[in-house]
Design a protein around this motif. Structure first.
Motif, mmCIF file in Angstrom:
data_model
loop_
_atom_site.group_PDB
_atom_site.id
_atom_site.type_symbol
_atom_site.label_atom_id
_atom_site.label_comp_id
_atom_site.label_asym_id
_atom_site.label_seq_id
_atom_site.Cartn_x
_atom_site.Cartn_y
_atom_site.Cartn_z
ATOM 1 N N UNK A 24 -25.732 5.532 22.165
ATOM 2 C CA UNK A 24 -26.446 6.774 22.436
ATOM 3 C C UNK A 24 -27.191 6.665 23.756
ATOM 4 N N UNK A 25 -27.536 7.800 24.307
ATOM 5 C CA UNK A 25 -28.332 7.815 25.521
ATOM 6 C C UNK A 25 -29.587 8.648 25.286
ATOM 7 N N UNK A 26 -30.631 8.287 25.978
ATOM 8 C CA UNK A 26 -31.883 9.019 25.837
ATOM 9 C C UNK A 26 -31.942 10.174 26.836
ATOM 10 N N UNK A 53 -29.625 12.739 20.972
ATOM 11 C CA UNK A 53 -29.598 11.894 19.773
ATOM 12 C C UNK A 53 -29.840 12.727 18.519
ATOM 13 N N UNK A 54 -29.677 14.028 18.652
ATOM 14 C CA UNK A 54 -29.898 14.985 17.554
ATOM 15 C C UNK A 54 -31.297 14.798 16.962
ATOM 16 N N UNK A 55 -32.221 14.471 17.850
ATOM 17 C CA UNK A 55 -33.628 14.306 17.491
ATOM 18 C C UNK A 55 -33.835 13.335 16.326
ATOM 19 N N UNK A 56 -33.065 12.258 16.347
ATOM 20 C CA UNK A 56 -33.256 11.209 15.340
ATOM 21 C C UNK A 56 -34.686 10.689 15.414
ATOM 22 N N UNK A 110 -40.258 8.373 18.739
ATOM 23 C CA UNK A 110 -40.625 9.730 18.320
ATOM 24 C C UNK A 110 -41.733 9.705 17.280
ATOM 25 N N UNK A 111 -41.673 8.747 16.378
ATOM 26 C CA UNK A 111 -42.734 8.615 15.374
ATOM 27 C C UNK A 111 -44.088 8.441 16.033
ATOM 28 N N UNK A 112 -44.157 7.537 16.999
ATOM 29 C CA UNK A 112 -45.434 7.266 17.657
ATOM 30 C C UNK A 112 -45.933 8.478 18.437
ATOM 31 N N UNK A 113 -45.000 9.214 19.043
ATOM 32 C CA UNK A 113 -45.395 10.413 19.784
ATOM 33 C C UNK A 113 -45.936 11.482 18.837
ATOM 34 N N UNK A 124 -32.435 21.419 21.403
ATOM 35 C CA UNK A 124 -31.053 21.068 21.097
ATOM 36 C C UNK A 124 -30.468 21.819 19.930
ATOM 37 N N UNK A 125 -29.377 21.287 19.413
ATOM 38 C CA UNK A 125 -28.589 21.997 18.403
ATOM 39 C C UNK A 125 -29.147 21.895 16.994
ATOM 40 N N UNK A 126 -30.076 20.975 16.763
ATOM 41 C CA UNK A 126 -30.609 20.830 15.400
ATOM 42 C C UNK A 126 -32.041 20.338 15.453
ATOM 43 N N UNK A 127 -32.717 20.479 14.341
ATOM 44 C CA UNK A 127 -34.103 20.007 14.276
ATOM 45 C C UNK A 127 -34.143 18.485 14.290
ATOM 46 N N UNK A 128 -33.484 17.845 13.315
ATOM 47 C CA UNK A 128 -33.441 16.384 13.294
ATOM 48 C C UNK A 128 -32.453 15.900 12.241
ATOM 49 N N UNK A 129 -31.684 14.886 12.608
ATOM 50 C CA UNK A 129 -30.768 14.262 11.654
ATOM 51 C C UNK A 129 -31.413 13.091 10.928
#
Length: 340
Positions: A152-154, A179-182, A187-190, A213-218
């Protein structure tokens, strides 16, 4: 009548036909202090199918104490069941999941039974301890042995975009669309940092959370699953750094807008908010049992508070997707935005 589960040699069938036991036999099981040892992940019967409701207090208490899922068939009113299905064929996906991950399935229903009446903080503690137990278990180890990390890329910029407008609204946008907002550690820390600001600054009247993006989070990043030094340390980290706990603390000011896939923590986290608005293309899923785990981002608590223990168990045991309309009917979301 009640259905007795199959022996292990027949659990792999796609449409298992359970052996039917008489109500007399069930009552006898409830009176026998050793009968519970015949059921569960370490016994030959990792589930129990229940065909009809009963108001026998002894039987209901025995069912709720069983160390395995109790699946009601056509008996939605039976509060002793962990999940219900309308007809026997609909139980097949649940039984396949239980057969694949009997340890995780057993802990799932035990956690959901326990947290039903616990205060939120204690309920989250129970969930985290069970999750940590499974992280050290054979079913999770089996999944990790077969998992190949993805490439994956950021995306540029912070994992969560945070802004505040003049109307005292704090906006957080999940910002890893590639990354489909994994839900990574980053992300947790943010999210923790932004939610801490919301808790400290009471002049913030509204908190809005959405995603690019295309979804909230996978959900949780699979490549980070099991990356903690040990399950005990992972449990302590969850106690200190669970975004859902902070969201629950400011839930009355929070609106989450979801769209597309909302998988695992991608719905467990939003479910703590007082209001979830879903785009019409939203869908929801709890796939954790396929990894030998249970919902561990607070979902055993947040979802069961919204849709009840039985529907939460059904989602986790079946692994099925539910659409936005069903989510609205159940109370998992509070509104559907047809423009989404």
């Amino acid at each position: 009548m009640f259905a007795c589960p199959l022996p292990r040699s027949r659990m792999v069938l796609s449409n298992p036909v359970p052996v039917v036991a008489s109500s007399t036999e069930l009552a006898a099981w409830a009176r026998d202090p050793t009968s519970a040892s015949r059921f569960g992940a370490l016994a030959e019967r990792p589930w129990l199918l229940v065909h009809t409701s009963t108001d026998d207090a002894r039987v209901c208490a025995w069912l709720r104490a069983l160390p395995c899922p109790v699946i009601g068939v056509g008996c939605a009113s039976n509060a002793a069941c962990d999940a219900t299905v309308a007809a026997l064929p609909a139980a097949a996906p649940l039984l396949r999941t239980i057969a694949h991950s009997p340890l995780a399935a057993a802990l799932l229903v035990q956690v959901l039974r326990a947290v039903e009446t616990l205060p939120t903080e204690r309920a989250l503690l129970v969930e985290s301890l069970a999750y940590a137990t499974l992280q050290g278990g054979t079913e999770f180890a089996r999944w990790r042995a077969t998992h190949t990390p993805g490439r994956t890329r950021d995306d540029p910029g912070p994992a969560v975009l945070v802004s505040r407008d003049e109307a005292a609204t704090l906006r957080m946008t999940l910002n890893r669309p590639s990354r489909r907002n994994a839900m990574t550690v980053e992300m947790r820390d943010a999210l923790l940092e932004a939610l801490q600001l919301a808790l400290i600054d009471r002049s913030i009247a509204t908190i809005c959370i959405d995603a690019a993006g295309r979804c909230f989070s996978t959900g949780g990043d699979l490549d980070e699953f099991g990356s903690a030094p040990d399950p005990a340390s992972a449990h302590l980290v969850r106690q200190l750094a669970l975004p859902g706990r902070l969201l629950w603390s400011c839930a009355d000011r929070c609106v989450v807008r979801v769209h597309g896939a909302c998988i695992g923590s991608g719905i467990e986290f939003p479910a703590f908010a007082s209001r979830i608005e879903a785009a019409s293309d939203s869908w929801f899923q709890l796939p954790e049992l396929r990894y030998g785990l249970i919902p561990g981002a607070g979902g055993c608590v947040s979802l069961s508070r919204r849709i009840g223990r039985q529907r939460t168990a059904w989602m986790a045991l079946s692994g099925a997707r539910i659409d936005a309309r069903t989510a609205l009917e159940w109370g998992l979301v509070d509104a559907i935005d047809s423009r989404g």
